[in-house]
Scaffold this motif. Structure first.
Motif, PDB file in Angstrom:
ATOM      1  N   ILE A   1       0.869  -1.173   0.000  1.00 58.91           N
ATOM      2  CA  ILE A   1       0.000   0.000   0.000  1.00 58.91           C
ATOM      3  C   ILE A   1       0.911   1.229   0.000  1.00 58.91           C
ATOM      4  O   ILE A   1       2.090   1.140   0.350  1.00 58.91           O
ATOM      5  N   PRO A   2       0.418   2.395  -0.411  1.00 61.09           N
ATOM      6  CA  PRO A   2       1.269   3.589  -0.453  1.00 61.09           C
ATOM      7  C   PRO A   2       1.870   3.922   0.906  1.00 61.09           C
ATOM      8  O   PRO A   2       1.223   3.763   1.943  1.00 61.09           O
ATOM      9  N   CYS A   3       3.118   4.367   0.894  1.00 65.28           N
ATOM     10  CA  CYS A   3       3.821   4.735   2.125  1.00 65.28           C
ATOM     11  C   CYS A   3       3.899   6.255   2.254  1.00 65.28           C
ATOM     12  O   CYS A   3       4.319   6.943   1.327  1.00 65.28           O
ATOM     13  N   TYR A   4       3.507   6.751   3.419  1.00 66.22           N
ATOM     14  CA  TYR A   4       3.503   8.185   3.689  1.00 66.22           C
ATOM     15  C   TYR A   4       4.680   8.599   4.574  1.00 66.22           C
ATOM     16  O   TYR A   4       4.614   9.613   5.274  1.00 66.22           O
ATOM     17  N   GLY A   5       5.763   7.820   4.515  1.00 65.90           N
ATOM     18  CA  GLY A   5       6.983   8.226   5.196  1.00 65.90           C
ATOM     19  C   GLY A   5       7.462   9.562   4.649  1.00 65.90           C
ATOM     20  O   GLY A   5       7.465   9.791   3.443  1.00 65.90           O
ATOM     21  N   GLY A   6       7.876  10.452   5.545  1.00 70.43           N
ATOM     22  CA  GLY A   6       8.295  11.782   5.107  1.00 70.43           C
ATOM     23  C   GLY A   6       7.133  12.723   4.877  1.00 70.43           C
ATOM     24  O   GLY A   6       7.325  13.853   4.415  1.00 70.43           O
ATOM     25  N   ILE A   7       5.925  12.271   5.208  1.00 66.32           N
ATOM     26  CA  ILE A   7       4.725  13.108   5.101  1.00 66.32           C
ATOM     27  C   ILE A   7       3.994  13.112   6.439  1.00 66.32           C
ATOM     28  O   ILE A   7       3.937  14.135   7.114  1.00 66.32           O
TER      29      ILE A   7
END
Length: 377
Positions: free
Chosen positions: A287-293
């Motif tokens: 699934i999409p990763c929102y690391g850095g967000i």
């Protein structure tokens, strides 16, 4: 529930940031590795080697004056995770917590520990709790001693004789603080590695007898932060799935007896376990990763990472080079390039801290969480 209330208004902006069409705004989850000093000699981590090989690096750690400048520039962070090394080896840890509460206004503070310096950890925890009770009584603090096995097997994995007894001593002492501090929680946590993956049911059964507020587990990962990229520490996916099936069965058996908040927490864990298995098998972002967000990681030296897995390999920049202004670094071209790298799926990891934010941002995964809550309600 608090995290849901915090993230829901930010979800549209985070999605725009993920697509590259907007700056992300401030993250909700900040992990601050306050030091890389550690007395453990873990099989799963080589972070302790850093100061042995380069002792001068300790002098480069952020001072409390620098930390205050950074925190002042950030604004509100809901989850404040302390990490290390061994966090309690910083004598100014209570002051760092005070600065965080003053400038970041967190709702949750989480501190893991190896429990080796048990007396020091207990006294610093008392000091932190007294501050919170007097000035920030709404803040929930969790201290989590690490427990990777039982008895000498724990000591072998952690590389320190007698460590298991210190974990037990500290855990029971910390429990005595809860009567006076209702927002204080004591947890135990296990890193599931190739050295204990076959024994998870035994370890979990032992923990169940201890009246811990929660028992967390995470999978041993190869992370830039831990200098273990070449170490074969991660368990085989089939072995990990077998171990996780035990936790899944336990959660599902007891879900109906839980209050709503606990059912929500456990439903997220069920979703995470499924994702972790898929990531291990497929070696990709499922699934999409929102690391850095949604999440950020700060090193002892003021570097900002999207996560500790990419770490030194893909830093977003140094706060010392940006005048200690988080927003300037967070919106820099270098930070944007790291987000693009993540968006392109060029990395993959089952890191739990980030995965929970990713689940919230992914409608099918969030729907699974809701189904589990409703099914057992």
């Amino acid at each position: 529930m608090g995290y849901l209330k915090e993230i829901l208004p930010k979800m549209p902006r985070y999605r725009l940031a993920y697509s590259g069409r907007a700056h992300p705004g401030m993250p909700l989850n900040l992990t601050f590795s306050v030091t890389n000093v550690c007395q453990s000699r873990c099989r799963t981590c080589s972070i302790w080697r850093l100061y042995r090989e380069a002792p001068e690096k300790r002098q480069e750690e952020l001072t409390t004056s620098e930390i205050e400048k950074i925190f002042r520039s950030m604004g509100h962070i809901y989850v404040f995770n302390i990490s290390g090394g061994e966090p309690f080896l910083r004598s100014d840890l209570p002051e760092i917590i005070r600065l965080a509460c003053t400038h970041l206004s967190p709702g949750i503070i989480h501190i893991p520990t190896n429990a080796i310096a048990a007396g020091r950890i207990f006294s610093q925890t008392e000091e932190i709790l007294d501050d919170l009770k007097r000035r920030w009584p709404h803040v929930r603090l969790t201290v989590k001693p690490s427990l990777d096995h039982i008895g000498e097997k724990h000591d072998e994995i952690r590389g320190v004789p007698g460590n298991f007894e210190k974990v037990m001593t500290l855990f029971h002492r910390l429990k005595t603080l809860q009567a006076a501090h209702p927002n204080f929680h004591t947890e135990l946590g296990t890193v599931i590695s190739r050295w204990n993956v076959r024994d998870i049911e035994e370890i979990a059964a032992f923990v169940t007898q201890l009246d811990t507020d929660s028992y967390r587990n995470e999978i041993a990962e190869q992370r830039s932060e831990m200098f273990n990229q070449d170490d074969p520490i991660t368990p085989d996916p089939d072995q990990y799935e077998d171990a996780i099936h035990f936790f899944v069965a336990q959660i599902q058996e007891n879900m109906g007896q839980r209050v709503l908040f606990q059912r929500i927490t456990q439903a997220f864990r069920l979703a995470y376990y499924g994702l972790a298995i898929d990531i291990l098998r497929e070696n990709r972002q499922v699934i999409p990763c929102y690391g850095g967000i949604s999440n950020a990681h700060m090193t002892p030296y003021g570097d900002i990472w999207a996560c500790c897995t990419l770490g030194y390999a893909k830093p977003m920049g140094s706060l010392r080079d940006h005048g200690y202004d988080f927003s300037t670094l967070w919106n820099s071209p270098q930070a944007t390039a790291v987000r693009q790298y993540i968006r392109e799926g060029r990395c993959a990891c089952p890191m739990a801290n980030q995965a929970y934010s990713n689940i919230l941002m992914h409608p099918p995964s969030l729907a699974r969480v809701i189904r589990e809550i409703v099914r057992t309600g």
